[in-house]
Design a protein around this motif. Structure first.
Motif, PDB file in Angstrom:
ATOM      1  N   GLY A 206      59.060  20.089  30.983  1.00  0.00           N
ATOM      2  CA  GLY A 206      57.872  20.179  31.110  1.00  0.00           C
ATOM      3  C   GLY A 206      57.446  18.869  30.452  1.00  0.00           C
ATOM      4  O   GLY A 206      56.548  18.874  29.971  1.00  0.00           O
TER       5      GLY A 206
ATOM      6  N   ASP B 176      55.940  23.645  37.420  1.00  0.00           N
ATOM      7  CA  ASP B 176      56.466  25.256  36.981  1.00  0.00           C
ATOM      8  C   ASP B 176      57.984  24.564  38.320  1.00  0.00           C
ATOM      9  O   ASP B 176      58.198  24.576  39.466  1.00  0.00           O
ATOM     10  N   LYS B 177      59.114  25.686  37.918  1.00  0.00           N
ATOM     11  CA  LYS B 177      60.649  25.197  38.511  1.00  0.00           C
ATOM     12  C   LYS B 177      61.172  23.560  38.902  1.00  0.00           C
ATOM     13  O   LYS B 177      61.364  23.999  40.209  1.00  0.00           O
TER      14      LYS B 177
END
Length: 684
Positions: free
Chosen positions: A226, A197-198
């Motif tokens: 992603g 994530d991030k």
């Protein structure tokens, strides 16, 4: 095709001459077809012809400009000869003594007419005092040297991070005017072997027009958020000539899997956004778990080590390259247009680019060892024993899989940079390849060499071979390695014929080499007394940094394999070195900077300029980034004119009509050509 002809009439004053390994683990492949790129689009591709019609070269309409520019011809022409030193080192004067780099891109990011430089040796700067620096954006201070403006530019600001002293990762980059506002934006790419994530991603950085950059749209598909992403190159290209820059981004493998990823094409849709269209336009390849016949046809993923886009058959449709590591096939995708639908056709093998004709594996030391230990194995009859390597058990076979490595797709090269230039002045772009070759692999491994364009509608290259072209050297030791990953094809003496700098890197006994094209397609190596010694030379850029009419060199140095286990021929630091050209300006030259308007992209990437003198015709294209984890040529196109001081110049713009303008221009001058307008001289 619409054609605009402009003849710039010139009064002539004075005299002027006229003359790898097998797949081990299966990696789940990231989804590459986004909504809107449905499978029925692929079916549409299959139903259409890939052949694009040749442009209609109708007679030009001649328009006269209001002003007449005189030709001043006080140079008889010049060609370098042995015994004349070419370069002088100016590393410290240009402010590079603390710049460590192996990759270089030339880009005028502040649009002041002086070529700037992006130099790097890694990804993710620490700008704090004493921090590790790996990337430099260097502003050319009017030919007086470079200034480090990396942190101030904001080029590597974080999207998710908060520490202002930390630079965003990403050392693969290309420059192009994505939003067509008159300055260069920069695409930076980063590998993602794991997902989180991030996570910082590849980014399109938009030029604010005053020396700084801002993050582009978060929703840009180029960011590949992603998804696994291992970009080996980034190339701006307007493949459909709609005036919006697209991005070609070949991929390497996700760490340790020996499963390369699908190469990807992103179409510009306006507002600095891109949409992935890889499958829609026929570029789909397959994971490596394919039968040999499919791999031999170049249908597997590329295992890319570089990218490029060049128009090889002069039909106005860019063709895409992905050079491959691991002795896997290189990929060439021939662009074309049928019934206003753009399509790419896989001509990797048919063109001769995938791998060369050298298929005899019987001098491979590891193959010989295998056959010595397994004499009854298929094709082993008559294979000699190894000459130099220990061969007692199967553990000594370190570079051979007998079931797979006899196949053509495993008898290619470790291919890095492919450079497109018209080397023999026949009006078609050729390729100079960069390769790693190890002594023990034998003659089947592709060497760095010149591939000559046959000039046919369906792209095909001929390989005369290093023994014929002269771009070859004798090896002093048995255990040699050629680390020829990077190169520069440029005219160092302005005689109108391209020369070659070969960046022989990383391995012991390796150094940079310079070859002068002494006669068409024939090269002679320049001795060190006239050149310079630069050991383990990795990375090179050529541009007229001081704007004196000839091309200077910046070269890098790699510290790979410098731990003491090999010959100690490494420099203490991998400093980028600057070499000023001292002889090229003795010859006649011409420089052209293009600006697209209307239907062409503003930075004119993909535009083709054809220059004709009394001696030759040659062609150059505006580059959108190419090479081994990326380099980029100056967008100011440089032409040596030989003995001529005037040239006929044809500009073919990358718009839907392939609009063409024709001029006659005085040499030893620098021009800006805005589409549809008369050329304007720069102040020297």
């Amino acid at each position: 095709m619409r054609r605009i002809g402009l003849l710039l009439a010139l009064a002539i004053i004075g005299g002027c001459g006229s003359n790898g390994e097998a797949a081990k683990d299966t990696l789940p492949q990231p989804e590459t077809v986004l909504p809107g790129d449905a499978d029925d689009d692929t079916a549409e591709i299959d139903a259409r012809s890939p052949d694009a019609p040749a442009p209609d070269l109708a007679p030009a309409d001649i328009l006269e400009p209001d002003e007449v520019t005189p030709v001043v011809c006080d140079k008889p022409g010049y060609a370098w000869s042995e015994g004349t030193p070419i370069f002088v080192e100016k590393t410290e004067e240009w402010g590079l003594k603390d710049v460590r780099a192996v990759r270089f891109s030339v880009l005028d990011f502040n649009h002041d007419g002086w070529p700037d430089l992006a130099a790097r040796i890694g990804s993710g700067d620490d700008f704090s005092e004493g921090g590790n620096r790996v990337f430099w954006l260097l502003e050319n201070d009017g030919g007086k040297g470079f200034k480090d403006v990396t942190q101030a530019s904001g080029l590597f600001q974080m999207r998710y991070g908060t520490d202002p002293n930390k630079g965003r990762p990403g050392d693969v980059l290309a420059a192009g005017d994505v939003d067509n506002d008159g300055d260069l934006d920069i695409a930076t790419a980063v590998a993602k072997h794991q997902l989180a994530d991030k996570q910082e991603t590849s980014e399109l950085m938009l030029n604010n027009g005053e020396g700084t950059f801002s993050l582009g749209p978060k929703e840009n598909a180029f960011r590949e958020e992603g998804q696994y992403s291992v970009p080996a190159g980034v190339t701006f290209v307007d493949f459909d000539r709609d005036g919006l820059l697209d991005i070609w981004m070949p991929h390497n493998m996700v760490g340790g899997t020996y499963q390369p990823l699908q190469d990807r094409l992103f179409k510009g849709t306006g507002n600095a956004l891109h949409k992935e269209v890889t499958y829609k336009y026929g570029l789909k390849t397959e994971p490596w778990l394919l039968p040999p016949v499919a791999q031999n046809e170049g249908r597997g993923h590329s295992w890319a080590w570089s990218s490029a886009a060049c128009d090889f058959n002069n039909d106005g449709s860019p063709d895409l390259l992905a050079a491959s590591y691991g002795r896997a096939p290189n990929h060439l995708w021939q662009g074309g247009n049928a019934d206003n639908f753009w399509v790419f056709t896989n001509r990797s093998v048919a063109s001769g680019y995938a791998y060369d004709h050298r298929m005899d594996w019987s001098d491979n030391e590891s193959a010989r060892c295998f056959c010595k230990l397994h004499p009854d194995a298929e094709d082993c009859d008559g294979v000699p024993p190894p000459q130099y390597t220990k061969c007692d058990t199967d553990a000594d076979i370190f570079r051979w899989d007998h079931d797979m490595d006899r196949e053509p797709w495993r008898l290619g090269g470790n291919s890095a940079q492919s450079t497109c230039e018209d080397v023999n002045n026949d009006g078609f772009l050729d390729i100079f390849t960069g390769e790693i070759v190890h002594w023990d692999v034998g003659s089947s491994s592709d060497p760095a060499e010149l591939m000559l364009n046959a000039g046919e509608g369906d792209i095909r290259f001929e390989r005369p071979g290093p023994e014929v072209t002269g771009i070859i050297r004798e090896h002093e030791f048995i255990d040699w390695n050629d680390g020829d990953m990077t190169n520069q094809v440029f005219d160092f003496d302005n005689d109108g014929w391209m020369d070659v700098y070969l960046g022989d890197s990383d391995y012991p006994y390796c150094r940079g080499r310079l070859y002068h094209q002494a006669s068409p397609e024939k090269f002679e190596e320049v001795e060190l007394d006239d050149f310079f010694e630069h050991l383990r030379s990795h990375g090179v850029a050529a541009a007229d940094f001081d704007r004196d009419g000839d091309l200077d060199l910046v070269v890098g140095h790699s510290l790979m394999r410098c731990g003491g286990q090999y010959l100690d021929d490494c420099y203490e630091e991998p400093i980028a070195r600057f070499f000023e050209n001292k002889i090229g300006s003795k010859g006649n030259w011409l420089q052209v900077r293009l600006e697209g308007t209307g239907g062409s992209n503003r930075s004119a990437i993909g535009a083709q300029v054809r220059v004709t003198t009394g001696e030759f015709t040659t062609v150059r294209e505006v580059d959108g980034g190419y090479g081994h984890f990326n380099t980029q040529k100056d967008m100011v196109l440089h032409f040596g004119l030989g003995a001529s001081c005037v040239a006929d110049v044809e500009v073919r713009w990358p718009d839907v009509d392939l609009t063409t303008q024709v001029f006659e221009l005085a040499g030893n001058k620098r021009y800006t050509v805005k589409q549809g307008e008369v050329p304007k001289e720069w102040e020297l």
